[in-house]
Write an enzyme that holds these catalytic residues in place. Structure first.
Site, PDB file in Angstrom:
ATOM      1  N   HIS A 122       0.925  -1.408   0.317  1.00 41.88           N
ATOM      2  CA  HIS A 122      -0.179  -0.126   0.005  1.00 41.88           C
ATOM      3  C   HIS A 122       0.963   1.582  -0.454  1.00 41.88           C
ATOM      4  CE1 HIS A 122       0.498   0.658   4.507  1.00 41.88           C
ATOM      5  NE2 HIS A 122       0.498  -0.660   4.347  1.00 41.88           N
ATOM      6  N   CYS A 145       2.893  -5.692   6.823  1.00 44.74           N
ATOM      7  CA  CYS A 145       2.295  -5.646   5.124  1.00 44.74           C
ATOM      8  C   CYS A 145       3.407  -4.267   4.438  1.00 44.74           C
ATOM      9  CB  CYS A 145       1.486  -4.603   5.519  1.00 44.74           C
ATOM     10  SG  CYS A 145      -0.563  -5.393   5.718  1.00 44.74           S
TER      11      CYS A 145
END
Length: 417
Positions: free
Chosen positions: A317, A336
């Site tokens: 992201h 992440c």
């Protein structure tokens, strides 16, 4: 000849006179200047002649058959270095940089010569001259450090890992390379976790390279082999239970308005919205709720989320904290992967998805509306762990063994300093 930073007039005058006198005498005068302990800093092309090997930057994919061959050569090179007694330790007692004249530059020169960053022709002296500056920068690039030419604590730590340990690191990572090289596909995204780096690869060539933020030592980014099947523009962020327990609940105890100020809403298991003021934050009961952050500039994923099936629930992201990409040690996420210049990568991923060129993608971001996009041709994505490799003769890359998977404590530089 163009010069940079610092130019000594005496050397310049001698050089000019020599050019007039003829080629042979010019070489003599240049030789005299190079032997001087107080010579100036010449341009990079001039300096490059005193460095060994090729360029550190390469479009060769890390997990390629060619990398395997180059890494096998590097193993042989380091076996020879170990057989010759390794390299000297460089005293890590002071900041050495361009212009310094210090006895500690002598072991520094010797260390740089053994690994091929500095040519033997540069000679041994106490001067931290332009040759040493270029060699230190090359060493730093090969070790994933900021190439500022200054000998700081991280550069010293990387430099003083023994040749025997570096050989073992190469041998360990060569096996990882052999397992995966050439098997990742014709078009794929690679996240190298220790390097905190992303490669977009197509036709055996790196077409995009991105800086990444990966998981902290206690919240590690997992190994992943999947396919990117969805891009979400202006995503909602659903906080993982681990972050709820470790971060959000403690923050709510300190500031009851934290959720409201962060545009995070609370939802019960039945989907109904819950008023944070009706929750007992003195316990961990709040972990049973779903914490969802609305799209917007403060969203933890900023403009875009890159989705793929993963048993660990990780994804890639954007981030509103762009300054993190400038950090030397980029192990700062909860597992992440944050991507610098993520819009370039998303545009490449969506290339075969009709109606989603760069212009349409940017326009969708500006709307602020949550917009899922199914990727027409899902792109393979691989999160792998490689901390040592070679992409060319004499170009041996090393990275911090951040998750302690290589078997030597000296390689865990981040956690030791």
């Amino acid at each position: 000849m163009r010069t940079s930073r610092r130019f000594f007039l005496s050397g310049a005058s001698l050089l000019a006179a020599a050019m007039v006198a003829g080629r042979a005498s010019a070489q003599d005068v240049i030789g005299d200047i190079l032997k001087s302990s107080a010579r100036g800093n010449w341009d990079d092309q001039f300096d490059a002649r005193a460095s060994e090997g090729g360029k550190v930057a390469s479009t060769l994919p890390i997990f390629s058959p060619q990398t395997v061959a180059f890494t096998e050569q590097a193993v042989a090179q380091y076996q020879n270095i170990v057989g010759q007694g390794g390299w000297v330790q460089v005293p890590a007692t002071k900041k050495l940089e361009l212009g310094v004249d210090d006895p500690d530059v002598v072991p520094l020169r010797k260390r740089l010569m053994v690994a091929g960053d500095l040519s033997q022709s540069a000679g041994i002296s106490t001067a931290f001259d332009s040759y040493v500056d270029s060699a230190v920068k090359r060493f730093q690039l090969r070790h994933g450090l900021p190439a500022d030419g200054s000998m700081g604590k991280y550069t010293y730590a990387a430099m003083n890992v023994s040749a025997q340990v570096r050989l073992g690191q190469l041998q360990t990572n060569l096996q990882r390379l052999k397992e995966k090289a050439g098997t990742l596909g014709n078009r794929y995204v690679l996240v190298d976790i220790p390097a905190a780096q992303i490669e977009a690869v197509e036709n055996d060539r790196v077409v995009l390279r991105h800086t990444a933020i990966v998981g902290k030592i206690d919240r590690q980014t997992p190994i992943v082999n999947s396919k990117i099947n969805e891009i979400i523009v202006n995503p909602y962020w659903n906080a993982p239970v681990s972050i709820v327990r470790k971060d959000i609940i403690p923050l709510m105890r300190k500031d009851p308005n934290y959720l409201k100020n962060s545009h995070i809403r609370l939802f019960a298991p039945d989907g109904s919205e819950v008023d944070p003021m009706n929750v007992d934050w003195s316990t961990d009961d709040a972990a049973k709720y779903r914490f969802r952050q609305d799209p917007g500039s403060e969203n933890a994923m900023a403009s875009v989320k890159i989705n793929f099936p993963s048993p660990d629930g990780v994804y890639m992201h954007d981030t509103p904290q762009q300054s993190l990409f400038g950090k030397m040690m980029r192990f700062d996420s909860s597992g992440c992967v944050r991507v610098q210049n993520v819009r370039d990568l998303v545009t490449w991923i969506l290339r075969d998805t009709p109606g989603w060129d760069r212009q349409h993608f940017e326009a969708a971001i500006k709307t602020g509306q949550n917009t899922p996009i199914q990727v027409t041709n899902p792109v393979p994505v691989h999160f792998l762990y490689l901390s040592a490799w070679s992409t060319g003769p004499g170009v041996v890359q090393f990275r911090d063994d951040v998750y302690a998977l290589d078997g030597a404590s000296e390689l865990q530089i981040t956690s030791s300093l």
